[in-house]
Write an enzyme that holds these catalytic residues in place. Sequence first.
Site, PDB file in Angstrom:
ATOM      1  N   PHE A  56       2.132   2.789   2.606  1.00  0.00           N
ATOM      2  CA  PHE A  56       3.175   2.777   3.634  1.00  0.00           C
ATOM      3  C   PHE A  56       3.915   1.450   3.757  1.00  0.00           C
ATOM      4  O   PHE A  56       5.099   1.438   4.027  1.00  0.00           O
ATOM      5  CB  PHE A  56       2.560   3.086   5.009  1.00  0.00           C
ATOM      6  CG  PHE A  56       1.889   4.412   5.071  1.00  0.00           C
ATOM      7  CD1 PHE A  56       2.640   5.561   5.222  1.00  0.00           C
ATOM      8  CD2 PHE A  56       0.514   4.522   4.966  1.00  0.00           C
ATOM      9  CE1 PHE A  56       2.027   6.798   5.265  1.00  0.00           C
ATOM     10  CE2 PHE A  56      -0.107   5.753   5.007  1.00  0.00           C
ATOM     11  CZ  PHE A  56       0.653   6.901   5.153  1.00  0.00           C
ATOM     12  N   ASP A  65      -9.207   4.648   7.368  1.00  0.00           N
ATOM     13  CA  ASP A  65      -8.751   4.251   6.020  1.00  0.00           C
ATOM     14  C   ASP A  65      -9.581   3.073   5.525  1.00  0.00           C
ATOM     15  O   ASP A  65      -9.061   2.149   4.899  1.00  0.00           O
ATOM     16  CB  ASP A  65      -7.257   3.891   6.077  1.00  0.00           C
ATOM     17  CG  ASP A  65      -6.590   3.941   4.705  1.00  0.00           C
ATOM     18  OD1 ASP A  65      -7.245   4.356   3.732  1.00  0.00           O
ATOM     19  OD2 ASP A  65      -5.408   3.560   4.616  1.00  0.00           O
ATOM     20  N   GLY A 120       0.860  -1.173   0.000  1.00  0.00           N
ATOM     21  CA  GLY A 120       0.000   0.000   0.000  1.00  0.00           C
ATOM     22  C   GLY A 120       0.895   1.220   0.000  1.00  0.00           C
ATOM     23  O   GLY A 120       2.046   1.157  -0.444  1.00  0.00           O
ATOM     24  N   LYS A 180       4.048  -7.798   7.626  1.00  0.00           N
ATOM     25  CA  LYS A 180       4.008  -6.416   7.121  1.00  0.00           C
ATOM     26  C   LYS A 180       5.181  -5.602   7.660  1.00  0.00           C
ATOM     27  O   LYS A 180       5.451  -5.606   8.858  1.00  0.00           O
ATOM     28  CB  LYS A 180       2.682  -5.759   7.546  1.00  0.00           C
ATOM     29  CG  LYS A 180       2.539  -4.318   7.079  1.00  0.00           C
ATOM     30  CD  LYS A 180       1.122  -3.801   7.306  1.00  0.00           C
ATOM     31  CE  LYS A 180       0.987  -2.364   6.866  1.00  0.00           C
ATOM     32  NZ  LYS A 180      -0.384  -1.869   6.990  1.00  0.00           N
TER      33      LYS A 180
HETATM   34  P1  ADP Z   1      -0.605  -0.275   3.627  1.00  0.00           P
HETATM   35  O1  ADP Z   1      -0.634   0.165   5.059  1.00  0.00           O
HETATM   36  O2  ADP Z   1       0.703   0.035   2.983  1.00  0.00           O
HETATM   37  O3  ADP Z   1      -1.787   0.216   2.833  1.00  0.00           O
HETATM   38  P2  ADP Z   1      -1.894  -2.889   3.822  1.00  0.00           P
HETATM   39  O4  ADP Z   1      -1.906  -3.428   5.224  1.00  0.00           O
HETATM   40  O5  ADP Z   1      -3.162  -2.268   3.338  1.00  0.00           O
HETATM   41  O6  ADP Z   1      -0.648  -1.892   3.641  1.00  0.00           O
HETATM   42  O7  ADP Z   1      -1.483  -4.082   2.840  1.00  0.00           O
HETATM   43  C1  ADP Z   1      -1.237  -3.834   1.449  1.00  0.00           C
HETATM   44  C2  ADP Z   1      -1.778  -4.973   0.594  1.00  0.00           C
HETATM   45  O8  ADP Z   1      -1.170  -6.232   0.989  1.00  0.00           O
HETATM   46  C3  ADP Z   1      -3.285  -5.227   0.729  1.00  0.00           C
HETATM   47  O9  ADP Z   1      -4.054  -4.384  -0.114  1.00  0.00           O
HETATM   48  C4  ADP Z   1      -3.393  -6.692   0.325  1.00  0.00           C
HETATM   49  O10 ADP Z   1      -3.370  -6.829  -1.084  1.00  0.00           O
HETATM   50  C5  ADP Z   1      -2.105  -7.308   0.886  1.00  0.00           C
HETATM   51  N1  ADP Z   1      -2.331  -7.883   2.233  1.00  0.00           N
HETATM   52  C6  ADP Z   1      -2.328  -7.199   3.403  1.00  0.00           C
HETATM   53  N2  ADP Z   1      -2.568  -8.000   4.451  1.00  0.00           N
HETATM   54  C7  ADP Z   1      -2.740  -9.242   3.952  1.00  0.00           C
HETATM   55  C8  ADP Z   1      -3.017 -10.537   4.555  1.00  0.00           C
HETATM   56  N3  ADP Z   1      -3.160 -10.673   5.885  1.00  0.00           N
HETATM   57  N4  ADP Z   1      -3.140 -11.608   3.733  1.00  0.00           N
HETATM   58  C9  ADP Z   1      -3.008 -11.455   2.389  1.00  0.00           C
HETATM   59  N5  ADP Z   1      -2.741 -10.284   1.767  1.00  0.00           N
HETATM   60  C10 ADP Z   1      -2.598  -9.181   2.534  1.00  0.00           C
HETATM   61 MG    MG Z   2      -3.756  -0.284   2.830  1.00  0.00          MG
END
Ligand code: ADP
Ligand code: MG
Length: 323
Positions: free
Chosen positions: A48, A170, A46, A73
């Site tokens: 961040f 968000d 995403g 993450k």
């Molecule tokens: P950011 O804070 O950068 O927006 P996210 O937590 O939204 O990050 O994660 C970015 C992307 O990673 C999500 O849109 C999804 O596609 C993938 N993702 C996040 N968490 C998971 C998870 N638990 N299992 C599978 N895919 C995930």
């Molecule tokens: Mg996100």
Amino acid sequence: LLRELAIARVMASFMFLSNTLAMDDYMSVSTYQDMALTTVKQLGQGHFGVVELCSHDNSSNSVPHRSELVAVKSLRDNMRSVQNTSDFRNEFDIWREFDHKNIVKLLGLSLPSGRLVMEYIENGSLFSWLSQNRKQEVPFDSIFEQLFAFSIQICEGMEYIHSKGKIHRDLAARNVMVGSQFCSLDADKISLVAKISDFGLSRRVDATKTYYRGNPEEFPVQWYAPECIKDQSYHYTSDVWSFGVTLWEIFSYGQRPEYKNAEKKSHLTLVELFNALQEGCRLPRPVNCPTSMFEIVRSCWAFKHEDRPTFTSLLGKLQKEEV
Ligand code: ADP
Ligand code: MG
């Protein structure tokens, strides 16, 4: 002074890796060893963070040769500013308090890197799930019941988050994951479950207030309520506005919400967007969205935050809807 500032920034990044999420602070959550996590592939990124699929080797524990898949993450390399680092810590602090069927489960912390370890959701984000179904030309009617179930499940998750005194800030289809539900009554039609994720912008609301004041920086304004755009105040019902946009994404089958300037055919500036919303401009009803459902969506977009429904009252309305 500039040199000292630069050094302070570098130090802050290291602090993040070593101290910021130190073990002592978090004895109550599970800890994973970085060395026991092997990256399988990148799942997504995403603004961040970067999320990777990792296999976790459990063999040092009681069960020999057993590995489990987890999602891990971390902050993107170019995002390791002091502000983002403290937001990342904040994400952990808020998320660890949640335990709900419609919220992605935070499993723990990986050390010494300080990455977040969460349950792996095999179908990815709701946004990508919707886009894939649309591209594969899956008839909208055949998944309507599932989409309706997602709407209720997201509403339940959000009601829980608010009951814990937190604002998500968000909420969007890209931040909702699509998990499998194994004990469904009607396994053919409703076999998937929506789980809210990404608490990077979430905040705890001071018990004496009903809103949080924050910076507007790089926020997803198409999902944002007028008060967030204008004076960066985030009320519980600012999340309700974003929920309306998320429902719009669901019933438009994964389109991107965009407010365009009819004359200039370009994106609106923040001031233009705020003025348009004040004058009553809203996203149009997606063709597949039943009118009664769109009335619920529109109620989420009341201009004044105090005129919007709570998630508890939305849940009552959604449950009364006929599918
Ligand atoms: P950011 O804070 O950068 O927006 P996210 O937590 O939204 O990050 O994660 C970015 C992307 O990673 C999500 O849109 C999804 O596609 C993938 N993702 C996040 N968490 C998971 C998870 N638990 N299992 C599978 N895919 C995930
Ligand atoms: Mg996100």
